[in-house]
Scaffold this motif. Structure first.
Motif, PDB file in Angstrom:
ATOM      1  N   PRO A 242     111.767  63.392  29.332  1.00 45.33           N
ATOM      2  CA  PRO A 242     110.728  62.355  29.394  1.00 45.33           C
ATOM      3  C   PRO A 242     110.355  61.984  30.832  1.00 45.33           C
ATOM      4  O   PRO A 242     109.174  61.829  31.160  1.00 45.33           O
ATOM      5  N   LEU A 243     111.366  61.873  31.702  1.00 45.63           N
ATOM      6  CA  LEU A 243     111.106  61.557  33.108  1.00 45.63           C
ATOM      7  C   LEU A 243     110.456  62.736  33.817  1.00 45.63           C
ATOM      8  O   LEU A 243     109.486  62.562  34.578  1.00 45.63           O
ATOM      9  N   THR A 246     106.830  63.106  32.710  1.00 44.10           N
ATOM     10  CA  THR A 246     106.030  62.012  33.256  1.00 44.10           C
ATOM     11  C   THR A 246     105.667  62.278  34.707  1.00 44.10           C
ATOM     12  O   THR A 246     104.514  62.098  35.128  1.00 44.10           O
ATOM     13  N   CYS A 247     106.642  62.736  35.506  1.00 42.33           N
ATOM     14  CA  CYS A 247     106.384  63.023  36.922  1.00 42.33           C
ATOM     15  C   CYS A 247     105.411  64.197  37.083  1.00 42.33           C
ATOM     16  O   CYS A 247     104.526  64.162  37.943  1.00 42.33           O
ATOM     17  N   ARG A 249     103.156  65.133  34.932  1.00 43.41           N
ATOM     18  CA  ARG A 249     101.833  64.726  34.458  1.00 43.41           C
ATOM     19  C   ARG A 249     101.152  63.766  35.436  1.00 43.41           C
ATOM     20  O   ARG A 249      99.981  63.938  35.783  1.00 43.41           O
ATOM     21  N   GLU A 250     101.895  62.762  35.884  1.00 44.36           N
ATOM     22  CA  GLU A 250     101.301  61.718  36.715  1.00 44.36           C
ATOM     23  C   GLU A 250     101.152  62.130  38.177  1.00 44.36           C
ATOM     24  O   GLU A 250     100.234  61.668  38.862  1.00 44.36           O
ATOM     25  N   LEU A 271     103.148  55.722  41.141  1.00 42.37           N
ATOM     26  CA  LEU A 271     103.970  56.187  40.021  1.00 42.37           C
ATOM     27  C   LEU A 271     105.349  55.538  40.058  1.00 42.37           C
ATOM     28  O   LEU A 271     105.865  55.077  39.026  1.00 42.37           O
ATOM     29  N   LEU A 275     107.316  53.250  37.411  1.00 45.36           N
ATOM     30  CA  LEU A 275     108.628  53.641  36.897  1.00 45.36           C
ATOM     31  C   LEU A 275     109.670  52.531  37.066  1.00 45.36           C
ATOM     32  O   LEU A 275     110.811  52.675  36.638  1.00 45.36           O
ATOM     33  N   LEU A 408     111.935  54.824  32.956  1.00 42.82           N
ATOM     34  CA  LEU A 408     110.489  55.080  32.874  1.00 42.82           C
ATOM     35  C   LEU A 408     109.644  53.832  33.043  1.00 42.82           C
ATOM     36  O   LEU A 408     108.426  53.903  32.955  1.00 42.82           O
ATOM     37  N   PHE A 411     106.221  53.129  31.425  1.00 46.58           N
ATOM     38  CA  PHE A 411     106.010  54.238  30.496  1.00 46.58           C
ATOM     39  C   PHE A 411     106.903  54.113  29.266  1.00 46.58           C
ATOM     40  O   PHE A 411     106.658  54.735  28.246  1.00 46.58           O
TER      41      PHE A 411
END
Length: 413
Positions: A242-243, A246-247, A249-250, A271, A275, A408, A411
Motif C-alpha cells: 500500500p505504501l 502510493t509513492c 502513484r503520487e 506527499l 503521509l 499512509l 491515504f
C-alpha cells in the motif's frame, strides 16, 4: 471563478493527471506539428524547478532552527536505506545483465565531457557544497543548499528569538502554499509533457534499441516492485505494497514525465505531508534523497557498462562485479541532477575493465538516444524511493519507540 477553483482542487489529482496523460498522447499522435501544446509542460517543470530550491532552503532552515531532539535516529535509518537500496539496485542490474546479456551498436562518440574517476566525482561534490549559497540556490545544487541551510538553521537556533523563528515558519508555510498551487496545475503540465514526448519520439525508438530498453526498464521495475518493498517490509514488518504503490502513484508519475528529481522535490514534500510525516524530518530527507538515493542511476550505469563489455567480448568475473556495484553506487550518488546525468558516469565504470573513453563515450551517446525512456523510468524510481524510504524510516522509528503510527496518513482515511 472561486467555485471552479474550489471544485478543481477538491477533485482527484491522480484522475486529472490520467486524463491529461491520455489527452496529451492522443494530441501527440494526431497533431504532432502543434508544438504550442507542449508549452504548458515546459512551464510546469520550470515552475517546479524554480520554487524547489527556495522550498528546500526555507523548510530546512525553519526545521533546524526549531528542531526538537529525537529525530536523529531517523536520519541514520534513512541514509542506510538510501545507500543499501542503491547498492541492491546495482546488484539487480548485474544479475539481469548476466542472465540476459545485451549488446549495442557502437558508432560515433559523444561530445559530452565525462568525469575522470571517483576522485573527481567526490571532489566536485565537496567543492559544490562550499560554493556561494546564492549561486547554489540559482543553480539548484541541492547538496550545497542542504549544507548552507543546515549551517544557517543551526546558527538561528543558537541566536534567533522565538519571534524570528515564527517568521521563518510563516515563510516556509507561504512557500508550501505556492507549491501546492503549482502542483494543482500538474494535469495540464503532464498533458504538455506527454504531447512533447509522443510527438518528438513516437514509437520508433523501441525498434532500434528494444532489447536494451527492455533490460533497463525490467531492472527498474524489479527494483520498484520487488527489492524496495522487501526492504520496507523488513523495516516495518508489515505489508509494504500500500505504501509502495502510493509513492509510485503520487510521486513516480509526475517524476516520470518531468524527468527531474529536483522538480519533483515539492511533489514529494506534499506527499510526505499527506503521509503524516514530521516536517522537521522530511524537509531534509527528501532533498537529501534526491542527491544520494539513486537506484535508477545505479541500474543505468551498471547495465550500460556491462552492455559495452558484452559487445567487446570482455568477461566479468564475480569479484569484479562486486567492485562494479560499489563504483556504481558511489558514482550514482554523485551523478549530476540534470537529465542524463548518470550517463556521463558510464566511462568511469567502464574504466574498471580497461575500456577506453573513446569507446565508452559511444555508450553514452546510445544512452542519450534512449534517454526519453531510460531517464523517465530512472527518475520515477529515484523520486518514488525518496518518499518511500523517508516514510519507512519515520514509521520504523515511531514503532521502535512505541509511538502511535498512522500508516499512509490521509491515504488511510
Amino acid at each position: 471563478m472561486d467555485r471552479f477553483i474550489k471544485k478543481w482542487t477538491e477533485s482527484s489529482l491522480i484522475l486529472k493527471i490520467i486524463i491529461g496523460l491520455v489527452i496529451g498522447a492522443i494530441l501527440g499522435i494526431v497533431v504532432p506539428q502543434w508544438k504550442i501544446i507542449g508549452f504548458p509542460g515546459e512551464l510546469f517543470v520550470s515552475a517546479l524547478k524554480a520554487i524547489a530550491p527556495i522550498l528546500v532552503f526555507v523548510l530546512v532552515v525553519s526545521a533546524i532552527s526549531k528542531a526538537r531532539s529525537g529525530v536523529g535516529s531517523r536520519f541514520k535509518t534513512v541514509i542506510v536505506l538510501y545507500l543499501f537500496s542503491t547498492f541492491l539496485s546495482a546488484m539487480v542490474a548485474i544479475i539481469a545483465s548476466t542472465l540476459f546479456p545485451v549488446t549495442i551498436y557502437l558508432t560515433d562518440a559523444s561530445t559530452a565531457t565525462a568525469p575522470g574517476g571517483l576522485g573527481e566525482v567526490m571532489a566536485n561534490m565537496i567543492l559544490s557544497v562550499v560554493s556561494n549559497p546564492i549561486e547554489l540556490l540559482a543553480q539548484g545544487q541541492y547538496l550545497g543548499i542542504l549544507f548552507w541551510s543546515l549551517v544557517f538553521g543551526i546558527a538561528l537556533k543558537m541566536v534567533a528569538s522565538d519571534t524570528t523563528k515564527d517568521v521563518l515558519t510563516d515563510c516556509a508555510n507561504a512557500v508550501t502554499k505556492v507549491v501546492h498551487g503549482i502542483i494543482q496545475c500538474a494535469p495540464i503540465g503532464i498533458m504538455g509533457l506527454v504531447f512533447t514526448s509522443v510527438s518528438e519520439s513516437g514509437i520508433g525508438i523501441f525498434t532500434q534499441y528494444g532489447q536494451l530498453i527492455l533490460l533497463l526498464v525490467g531492472c527498474i521495475a524489479f527494483v520498484a516492485f520487488v527489492t524496495d518493498p522487501i526492504i520496507a517490509a523488513v523495516a516495518l514488518r508489515r505489508n509494504p505494497y500500500p505504501l509502495v504503490l502510493t509513492c509510485l502513484r503520487e510521486s513516480g508519475i509526475t517524476a516520470f514525465f518531468s524527468r527531474s528529481s529536483a522538480a519533483n522535490i515539492p511533489v514529494n514534500m506534499e506527499l510526505c505531508e499527506r503521509l503524516g510525516l514530521d516536517r522537521d524530518f522530511f524537509s531534509i530527507s527528501i532533498p537529501l534523497g534526491s542527491t544520494i538515493n539513486m537506484e535508477g542511476a545505479a541500474v543505468t550505469i551498471t547495465v550500460m557498462t556491462l552492455a559495452v563489455c558484452h559487445t567487446m567480448g570482455i568477461s566479468v568475473p564475480l569479484p569484479i562485479t562486486i567492485v562494479l556495484c560499489i563504483i556504481s553506487t558511489v558514482g550514482a550518488c554523485g551523478a549530476s541532477g540534470v537529465a542524463g546525468g548518470s550517463l556521463l558516469l558510464i566511462p568511469m565504470a567502464c574504466s574498471l575493465f580497461g575500456i577506453s573513453p573513446d569507446v565508452s563515450m559511444q555508450a553514452v551517446a546510445v544512452g542519450f538516444i534512449i534517454g526519453v525512456i531510460q531517464d523517465s523510468c530512472e527518475t520515477a524510481l529515484n523520486s518514488a524511493g525518496d518518499a518511500l524510504f523517508s516514510a519507512t524510516a519515520e514509521y520504523h522509528d515511531r514503532m521502535k519507540n512505541g509511538e502511535p503510527v498512522n500508516f499512509l496518513g490521509e491515504f488511510a482515511k
